[in-house]
Design a protein around this motif. Sequence first.
Motif, PDB file in Angstrom:
ATOM      1  N   LEU A 387       0.825  -1.209   0.000  1.00  0.00           N
ATOM      2  CA  LEU A 387       0.000   0.000   0.000  1.00  0.00           C
ATOM      3  C   LEU A 387       0.860   1.261   0.000  1.00  0.00           C
ATOM      4  CD1 LEU A 387      -2.660  -1.091   2.670  1.00  0.00           C
ATOM      5  CD2 LEU A 387      -2.951  -1.025   0.182  1.00  0.00           C
ATOM      6  N   PRO A 388       0.286   2.398  -0.436  1.00  0.00           N
ATOM      7  CA  PRO A 388       1.037   3.655  -0.365  1.00  0.00           C
ATOM      8  C   PRO A 388       1.392   3.985   1.079  1.00  0.00           C
ATOM      9  CG  PRO A 388      -0.951   3.898  -1.709  1.00  0.00           C
ATOM     10  CD  PRO A 388      -1.060   2.574  -1.037  1.00  0.00           C
ATOM     11  N   SER A 389       2.534   4.627   1.250  1.00  0.00           N
ATOM     12  CA  SER A 389       2.942   5.050   2.590  1.00  0.00           C
ATOM     13  C   SER A 389       2.212   6.326   2.975  1.00  0.00           C
ATOM     14  CB  SER A 389       4.453   5.259   2.634  1.00  0.00           C
ATOM     15  OG  SER A 389       5.115   4.048   2.344  1.00  0.00           O
ATOM     16  N   LYS A 407       5.644   7.063   6.032  1.00  0.00           N
ATOM     17  CA  LYS A 407       5.769   5.821   6.800  1.00  0.00           C
ATOM     18  C   LYS A 407       4.863   4.723   6.247  1.00  0.00           C
ATOM     19  CE  LYS A 407       6.716   8.032  11.291  1.00  0.00           C
ATOM     20  NZ  LYS A 407       6.216   8.161  12.688  1.00  0.00           N
ATOM     21  N   ILE A 408       5.284   3.477   6.495  1.00  0.00           N
ATOM     22  CA  ILE A 408       4.429   2.327   6.195  1.00  0.00           C
ATOM     23  C   ILE A 408       3.150   2.433   7.028  1.00  0.00           C
ATOM     24  CG2 ILE A 408       4.257  -0.193   6.284  1.00  0.00           C
ATOM     25  CD1 ILE A 408       7.308  -0.296   6.310  1.00  0.00           C
ATOM     26  N   GLN A 409       2.018   2.107   6.415  1.00  0.00           N
ATOM     27  CA  GLN A 409       0.774   2.051   7.172  1.00  0.00           C
ATOM     28  C   GLN A 409       0.881   0.958   8.233  1.00  0.00           C
ATOM     29  OE1 GLN A 409      -2.916   2.122   4.962  1.00  0.00           O
ATOM     30  NE2 GLN A 409      -1.919   3.026   3.172  1.00  0.00           N
ATOM     31  N   GLU A 410       0.353   1.217   9.411  1.00  0.00           N
ATOM     32  CA  GLU A 410       0.495   0.299  10.531  1.00  0.00           C
ATOM     33  C   GLU A 410      -0.057  -1.085  10.208  1.00  0.00           C
ATOM     34  OE1 GLU A 410      -0.346   0.189  15.355  1.00  0.00           O
ATOM     35  OE2 GLU A 410      -0.987   1.911  14.151  1.00  0.00           O
ATOM     36  N   ALA A 415       6.463   0.287   2.333  1.00  0.00           N
ATOM     37  CA  ALA A 415       7.848   0.701   2.587  1.00  0.00           C
ATOM     38  C   ALA A 415       7.896   2.154   3.014  1.00  0.00           C
ATOM     39  CB  ALA A 415       8.701   0.502   1.339  1.00  0.00           C
ATOM     40  N   ASN A 416       8.864   2.456   3.878  1.00  0.00           N
ATOM     41  CA  ASN A 416       9.137   3.843   4.230  1.00  0.00           C
ATOM     42  C   ASN A 416       9.800   4.549   3.053  1.00  0.00           C
ATOM     43  OD1 ASN A 416       8.212   3.520   6.864  1.00  0.00           O
ATOM     44  ND2 ASN A 416      10.238   3.053   7.689  1.00  0.00           N
TER      45      ASN A 416
END
Length: 437
Positions: A387-389, A407-410, A415-416
Motif C-alpha cells: 500500500l502507499p505510505s 511511513k508504512i501504514q500500521e 515501505a518507508n
Amino acid sequence: MISEKIKNAGVIGAGGAGFPTHIKAASKAKILIANGAECEPLIHKDYELMLNFAERVIDGINLMLESTGAEVGIIGIKEKNELAIEAIKKSIKNNKKIQVKLLGDFYPTGDEFVLVYECTGKLIPSAGIPLDIGVVVNNVETFYNISLANENIAVTEKFLCVTGAVNNPTSFFAPVGTQFDELVKIAGGITVDNYALYVGGVMMGELNLDLSGKVTKTTSGIIVLPKHHKLITRKNQPENNFHRIGKSACDQCSFCTELCPRYILGYNIQPHKVMRSLEFTKSGEDLWNEFGLLCCSCGLCTLYSCPENLYPKEACDRAKASLRVKNIYPTKNFDVKVHPMYKHRRTPLKRLMKKLDLLTFEAKTPYKEIKFNPKKVSIKLRQGVGLPSVPCVKVGDRVKKGDLIAKIQENKLGANHHSSIDGKIVEISDSEIVIEA
C-alpha cells in the motif's frame, strides 16, 4: 535486528515488483540467491554495480545469510561478465557460505523461476514463491542497499543506466524522484529528434513518450529509441488493436507456447490457447483464459516467438485481469516437471536483440561518479508491492537528504520513503510528495 534496519531504511526489491525486503529478511530459508543475471537487452547496471561495489553486495549477502539462517548464498551471474565475476570472487575471499553460479546468456535468465532452477535445480511450485522451497531471492542492488541499511543509511538514490540513442551511455546513482529529462543530460543528450523511451527494459518495461517520468526505487534503466523504431510503433497503439489483430490472424501454430520460458520449465502456461479467448467469447472464454494465469509477462512470445508478430503476451495480460475480476486465481501445485527440451529451447539474448533490431544500440554503460543535485524531486508514496505510505511531513517543512517523509501504514505491507535531497516540501498529494531544493 537487520530486518528492522532494512524496514527503517525503506529497502525494497531494486528489480522486479519492489517487494519490501524487511519481510524477506525476517523469514527463514535454506538458500539465499543474489540475482545478478540481468537479462533485459541493453541494460547493464547490475554488471556495473557488481564490478564497482562488489564488497557492498557481499556484505549485504552476509547480513541476509545471518538474518534468514540460510546455509548458503548463491550469486547468479552470466558467464560472459568476466570482470564482474572476478570482482565478486575477490570480495567473497574465503567465505565458504557464498558461491558463484555461472549462467548462460539467454532470456529471461533473471526471471525468478528460471534463476532458482538454474542455481538450485529446484522448481518453485505453480503460483508459489521461492520461500515455498526454502529459497529467498534478491537483486544484487537490493543487497547493496541492505549493506547501507545496516549503517542506518536510507534508500535515497537509485543505481541505473541510461542507454540507447544517447551520446554517452552510462550508469550512475540518481536521487529517487528525479525527472527523466535530468538523466538524459548526464548521458550526453539524445541523438535523435523524435524519440520515445522504455523504462526498465524493452521486454518488460514501460513505454514513455516523453521525459516527464520520475525515478523510483525499482527504476533499473532508461532506453531511448527513435520514435520510428519497430518496438515503439508496435507498443504505441490502443490495446484493442492487439486483440483485434490476434483475433483475425492467429493460426494456432503454438510457437508462443513452445518457446515460453515458463512452459519449458514445466508450468501450465499456454499462450496459444489464451489466444483462442479472443474469438471464443461466447463459450469457453474463461477456460482459455486460465492458460494465461501463470504468465510472467516476459514478452518473449509477443516480441520473438510469434511468426505473425501478434500479441499473445498482451492476451495473457488481458486474461489475468479478466479472471481477477471473477476472483479466479491459479492454485499452488508442487508437481512440476521440467520439459525435456528445456535446455534446447532457451532463447539466446543476442538472437533476441537481432530480432528486435537492437544490436546497433548495444553499448557499454560504464559507471560514472557524479555529484547530482536536482532542483526538484517527486517521490511516489507507492513504489513497489504493498500500500502507499502515509506522509509524515507537511507542506512548508524543511527536510534533509535521508529524512523520513512517509511511513508504512500500521500492520500493512509497504515501505518507508525518505527525502532524496535537501529542500522544502512544496506539495503533498495522494500519490506523491514534491520537494524543491
